[in-house]
Scaffold this active site. Structure first.
Site, PDB file in Angstrom:
ATOM      1  N   ASP A  63     -19.125  40.999  24.716  1.00 28.78           N
ATOM      2  CA  ASP A  63     -19.182  39.360  24.423  1.00 28.78           C
ATOM      3  C   ASP A  63     -19.285  38.797  23.082  1.00 28.78           C
ATOM      4  O   ASP A  63     -18.984  40.443  22.557  1.00 28.78           O
ATOM      5  CB  ASP A  63     -21.358  38.857  25.008  1.00 28.78           C
ATOM      6  N   TYR A 124     -22.639  52.575  27.911  1.00 23.06           N
ATOM      7  CA  TYR A 124     -23.458  51.328  26.462  1.00 23.06           C
ATOM      8  C   TYR A 124     -24.076  51.609  25.770  1.00 23.06           C
ATOM      9  O   TYR A 124     -25.192  52.666  27.001  1.00 23.06           O
ATOM     10  CB  TYR A 124     -23.884  50.559  26.790  1.00 23.06           C
TER      11      TYR A 124
END
Length: 280
Positions: A63, A124
């Site tokens: 994003d 992540y």
């Protein structure tokens, strides 16, 4: 579903990284916003003097504001173009790309490779600073400041309660036709020697906003506003909880994407296509 390389083309794997601060995410936008995909595709077109744009497929569509250290993508290039430019393409891209995105490796991909569907997991890390004085100015673009002291042990216990295959609808932004079932392989929280709290999660794939929503829940546990059991209760409810905040994107980095052995690539991507909608 077939994923044959386009006729007359060769599939090329790209390993890359970028600072997400000034990008409107990975994916090219119709309104002309600056994106990672757009920058790389434009650079490839320019340095190969091509009349068309060759579209990239990425492992994780990050994003706006999210960073990547170990991102992977692929592109199908005409055989003649690849043969002409392959030896100098990496260096030419380094000269053409803006300094907040780098391609580190370009190589012909093995049969069955698909950057998105052949990936077996994505890892992540979200970084948080809870020092009373704030975050080191040199790290401010990659570390979120949380103005409450964090109990890392409590956060780690809460993270561990989310490991496994579950319906993460409570932590996901629902997308039409996409499942919210995901499998978290590892989830843990640690404090580094410099005081930075690292929240690390590894999963087969992630729903839109899932990692940032889970981090938001863990921060509430860490600062004592919620109990250790709360993130799991939210998960089991399977509905969005207004108390779960999606944290800001700049603390999140895609660190690594893993793929199976070459002979298992085709099988893996076929499996992923059957059970997954959009993945991140």
């Amino acid at each position: 579903m077939s994923d044959d390389v386009k006729p007359g083309c060769v599939r090329v794997r790209l390993d890359l990284s970028y600072d997400g601060k000034d990008f409107s995410g990975w994916a090219r936008q119709t309104r002309g916003q600056r994106t990672v995909q757009g920058e790389i595709e434009d650079a490839i077109r320019t340095v190969t003097r091509s009349s068309e744009t060759y579209e990239l497929t990425v492992a994780g569509r990050t994003d706006a504001g999210v960073h990547a250290r170990g991102q992977v993508a692929h592109v199908d290039l005409p055989v003649a173009l690849w043969e002409e430019h392959r030896e100098k393409l990496l260096k030419r891209l380094a000269g053409r790309l803006p300094k907040d995105v780098r391609v580190w490796a370009l190589r012909e991909a093995p049969a069955g490779f698909n950057a998105r569907f052949a990936a077996v997991w994505r890892r992540y890390v979200y970084r948080v600073g809870d020092q009373p004085g704030g975050v080191d100015p040199l790290l401010r673009g990659h570390v979120l400041w949380h103005d409450w002291e964090l109990d890392v042990a409590a956060m780690d216990a809460a993270a561990k309660s989310l490991v496994g295959e579950h319906d993460f609808a409570a932590y996901a932004k629902k997308r039409e036709g996409a499942t919210t079932i995901r499998e978290i392989l590892d989830f843990g929280v640690r404090r580094q020697a410099d005081g930075i709290v690292e929240i690390e999660v590894r999963a087969d794939a992630f729903c839109h906003n899932q990692v940032r929503a889970m981090v938001g829940a863990l921060l509430f546990v860490g600062d004592g506003h919620r109990g250790v059991e709360w993130p799991r209760k939210v998960l089991d409810a399977r509905v969005r909880d207004s108390a779960v905040h999606v944290v800001r994107p700049h603390g999140l980095t895609l660190e690594e994407v893993a793929y199976p052995a070459d002979e298992l690539l085709a099988e893996r991507q076929q499996q992923a296509r059957r059970v997954r909608g959009p993945v991140h």
